[in-house]
Design a protein around this motif. Sequence first.
Motif, mmCIF file in Angstrom:
data_model
loop_
_atom_site.group_PDB
_atom_site.id
_atom_site.type_symbol
_atom_site.label_atom_id
_atom_site.label_comp_id
_atom_site.label_asym_id
_atom_site.label_seq_id
_atom_site.Cartn_x
_atom_site.Cartn_y
_atom_site.Cartn_z
ATOM 1 N N LYS A 1 0.826 -1.206 0.000
ATOM 2 C CA LYS A 1 0.000 0.000 0.000
ATOM 3 C C LYS A 1 0.861 1.257 0.000
ATOM 4 C CE LYS A 1 -3.893 -2.237 2.350
ATOM 5 N NZ LYS A 1 -4.724 -2.271 3.582
ATOM 6 N N VAL A 2 1.959 1.220 0.728
ATOM 7 C CA VAL A 2 2.857 2.382 0.769
ATOM 8 C C VAL A 2 3.488 2.610 -0.600
ATOM 9 C CG1 VAL A 2 4.909 3.389 1.827
ATOM 10 C CG2 VAL A 2 3.304 2.081 3.237
ATOM 11 N N ALA A 3 3.918 1.536 -1.264
ATOM 12 C CA ALA A 3 4.506 1.656 -2.595
ATOM 13 C C ALA A 3 3.516 2.270 -3.572
ATOM 14 C CB ALA A 3 4.979 0.289 -3.096
ATOM 15 N N GLU A 4 2.268 1.874 -3.472
ATOM 16 C CA GLU A 4 1.236 2.439 -4.337
ATOM 17 C C GLU A 4 1.036 3.923 -4.032
ATOM 18 O OE1 GLU A 4 -1.513 3.189 -7.129
ATOM 19 O OE2 GLU A 4 -0.222 1.414 -6.972
ATOM 20 N N ALA A 5 1.087 4.279 -2.743
ATOM 21 C CA ALA A 5 0.948 5.694 -2.358
ATOM 22 C C ALA A 5 2.107 6.524 -2.898
ATOM 23 C CB ALA A 5 0.870 5.814 -0.835
ATOM 24 N N LEU A 6 3.310 5.955 -2.904
ATOM 25 C CA LEU A 6 4.461 6.689 -3.439
ATOM 26 C C LEU A 6 4.297 6.958 -4.925
ATOM 27 C CD1 LEU A 6 7.549 5.019 -1.662
ATOM 28 C CD2 LEU A 6 6.360 7.135 -1.073
ATOM 29 N N ARG A 7 3.785 5.981 -5.659
ATOM 30 C CA ARG A 7 3.627 6.145 -7.110
ATOM 31 C C ARG A 7 2.439 7.031 -7.480
ATOM 32 N NH1 ARG A 7 5.899 0.902 -6.947
ATOM 33 N NH2 ARG A 7 7.713 0.747 -8.335
ATOM 34 N N SER A 8 1.537 7.240 -6.542
ATOM 35 C CA SER A 8 0.285 7.943 -6.854
ATOM 36 C C SER A 8 0.252 9.382 -6.385
ATOM 37 C CB SER A 8 -0.892 7.191 -6.202
ATOM 38 O OG SER A 8 -0.940 5.853 -6.623
ATOM 39 N N ASN A 9 1.308 9.844 -5.710
ATOM 40 C CA ASN A 9 1.274 11.170 -5.108
ATOM 41 C C ASN A 9 2.524 11.973 -5.442
ATOM 42 O OD1 ASN A 9 -1.183 11.326 -3.096
ATOM 43 N ND2 ASN A 9 -0.342 9.252 -2.880
ATOM 44 N N THR A 10 2.443 13.273 -5.188
ATOM 45 C CA THR A 10 3.584 14.171 -5.308
ATOM 46 C C THR A 10 3.931 14.664 -3.906
ATOM 47 O OG1 THR A 10 2.968 14.865 -7.537
ATOM 48 C CG2 THR A 10 4.418 16.326 -6.312
ATOM 49 N N PHE A 11 5.226 14.773 -3.624
ATOM 50 C CA PHE A 11 5.683 15.098 -2.278
ATOM 51 C C PHE A 11 6.520 16.373 -2.307
ATOM 52 C CE2 PHE A 11 5.077 10.582 -2.802
ATOM 53 C CZ PHE A 11 4.319 10.226 -1.685
ATOM 54 N N ASP A 12 6.200 17.299 -1.419
ATOM 55 C CA ASP A 12 6.912 18.570 -1.325
ATOM 56 C C ASP A 12 8.051 18.411 -0.326
ATOM 57 O OD1 ASP A 12 7.712 21.173 -1.464
ATOM 58 O OD2 ASP A 12 6.011 21.992 -0.350
ATOM 59 N N THR A 13 9.276 18.338 -0.810
ATOM 60 C CA THR A 13 10.430 18.039 0.028
ATOM 61 C C THR A 13 11.482 19.140 -0.105
ATOM 62 O OG1 THR A 13 11.887 16.890 -1.542
ATOM 63 C CG2 THR A 13 10.031 15.629 -0.637
ATOM 64 N N PRO A 14 12.514 19.135 0.733
ATOM 65 C CA PRO A 14 13.592 20.121 0.586
ATOM 66 C C PRO A 14 14.363 19.997 -0.721
ATOM 67 C CG PRO A 14 13.599 19.205 2.802
ATOM 68 C CD PRO A 14 12.646 18.386 2.008
ATOM 69 N N THR A 15 14.197 18.882 -1.444
ATOM 70 C CA THR A 15 14.847 18.746 -2.750
ATOM 71 C C THR A 15 13.889 19.063 -3.895
ATOM 72 O OG1 THR A 15 14.367 16.364 -2.974
ATOM 73 C CG2 THR A 15 16.393 16.982 -1.828
ATOM 74 N N GLY A 16 12.689 19.534 -3.560
ATOM 75 C CA GLY A 16 11.729 19.916 -4.576
ATOM 76 C C GLY A 16 10.480 19.044 -4.556
ATOM 77 N N GLN A 17 9.634 19.258 -5.555
ATOM 78 C CA GLN A 17 8.421 18.459 -5.701
ATOM 79 C C GLN A 17 8.804 17.118 -6.326
ATOM 80 O OE1 GLN A 17 5.036 19.265 -5.158
ATOM 81 N NE2 GLN A 17 5.559 21.187 -4.152
ATOM 82 N N LEU A 18 8.634 16.030 -5.571
ATOM 83 C CA LEU A 18 9.056 14.718 -6.038
ATOM 84 C C LEU A 18 7.852 13.853 -6.385
ATOM 85 C CD1 LEU A 18 11.910 13.804 -3.487
ATOM 86 C CD2 LEU A 18 12.005 15.239 -5.547
ATOM 87 N N SER A 19 7.933 13.234 -7.551
ATOM 88 C CA SER A 19 6.953 12.217 -7.931
ATOM 89 C C SER A 19 7.699 11.109 -8.651
ATOM 90 C CB SER A 19 5.848 12.808 -8.822
ATOM 91 O OG SER A 19 6.390 13.419 -9.973
ATOM 92 N N PHE A 20 7.168 9.897 -8.529
ATOM 93 C CA PHE A 20 7.856 8.709 -9.020
ATOM 94 C C PHE A 20 7.150 8.117 -10.228
ATOM 95 C CE2 PHE A 20 8.694 8.992 -4.465
ATOM 96 C CZ PHE A 20 10.076 8.893 -4.425
ATOM 97 N N ASP A 21 7.953 7.566 -11.148
ATOM 98 C CA ASP A 21 7.367 6.845 -12.272
ATOM 99 C C ASP A 21 7.147 5.381 -11.883
ATOM 100 O OD1 ASP A 21 9.835 5.525 -12.464
ATOM 101 O OD2 ASP A 21 10.521 6.712 -14.172
#
Length: 372
Positions: A327-347
């Motif tokens: 479920k966590v892996a699916e959440a990582l692929r389905s969302n964008t994250f605002d981090t100190p390295t920028g807006q991160l999203s995964f393919d």
Amino acid sequence: MKTNQRLSKLFLAIALTGAASYTLAADNIRIALAGPVTGPVAQYGDMQFIGAQMAIEQINKAGGVNGQQLEGVVYDDACDPKQAVAVANKIVNDGVSFVVGHLCSSSTQPASDIYEDEGILMITAASTSPDITSRGYEMIFRTIGLDSLQGPTAGNFIADNVKPKNVAVIHDKQQYGEGIATAVKKTLEDKGVKVGLFEGVNAGDKDFSSLIAKLKREGVDFVYYGGYHPELGLLLRQSKEKGLDVRFMGPEGVGHTEITAIAGPASEGLYVTLPKSFDQDPRNQQLVEAFKAKKQDPSGPFVFPSYAAVQVMAEGIEKAGSTDTDKVAEALRSNTFDTPTGQLSFDEKGDLKDFNFVVYEWHQDGTKSEAK
């Protein structure tokens, strides 16, 4: 170097005592922090550990994740593939479901095989080999770019800005070093730049006299090195001593102040591809001050990507409402994250959809400036 040794000893002590803390904090969400506590590139492990530990500390102070605290447990793989496999198996046996690491690509790849098989979610903040995420794995992610991006960044800079006539591309015969060297060679050749020498040295070599003599014989006027700082530092110093007056370039694996300690004045003018200097971003100054308050250096290339790895892992758990790694892996692929390295999203592979490497010029005092 003494500071790095003290840090390494501290993290080794944490690693050795970490198992005892499991029974004391069974309700915590444990994150394995896997990388080199010991070995020739332990300095890069320090970057990874301080970034990840800072994220854990700040997330816990803000209330944790779904009512639970995070707990980082350090595992030393010494950037050795066999030791990395042993570490991965220990993480499985310790019942840890989340990993930030490993650091060296040659260690990350075999460890990731085990994590995928066991349903353990891993985010590497440092391993750049494309092979790690090219196998269709569901559990493997990274918060840094690929050699297939870094290599062309270096190759295009050499071709467009340096404009050499005869380039030598040297590597350390390891997955990371040879992989990025190959990407640089291809980019140069595609742009019509002659690569007169493509050759490997052995990691751990100390004497580069014969290589330097060969570079002179071949009339090389620029050298790209794929690998880590211990070997390149010696190659730089010995080249200067033996009168080889050419510019050198390397990847983020050489971008550490220790290369100045090894090479001295010969490190001046070295080109290095690195992640953006996230510590120089005004939006990150509060975080930079938090590192400095601990007498930690926030400028290392893997510090902020490691912080981001913990952050997106924590937010993935929150969004999933569960520590179930599928479920966590699916959440990582389905969302964008605002981090100190920028807006991160995964393919779908677990790679970042957008990441840029920057070419810097290294200076003999251990500082760097963006190359023009």
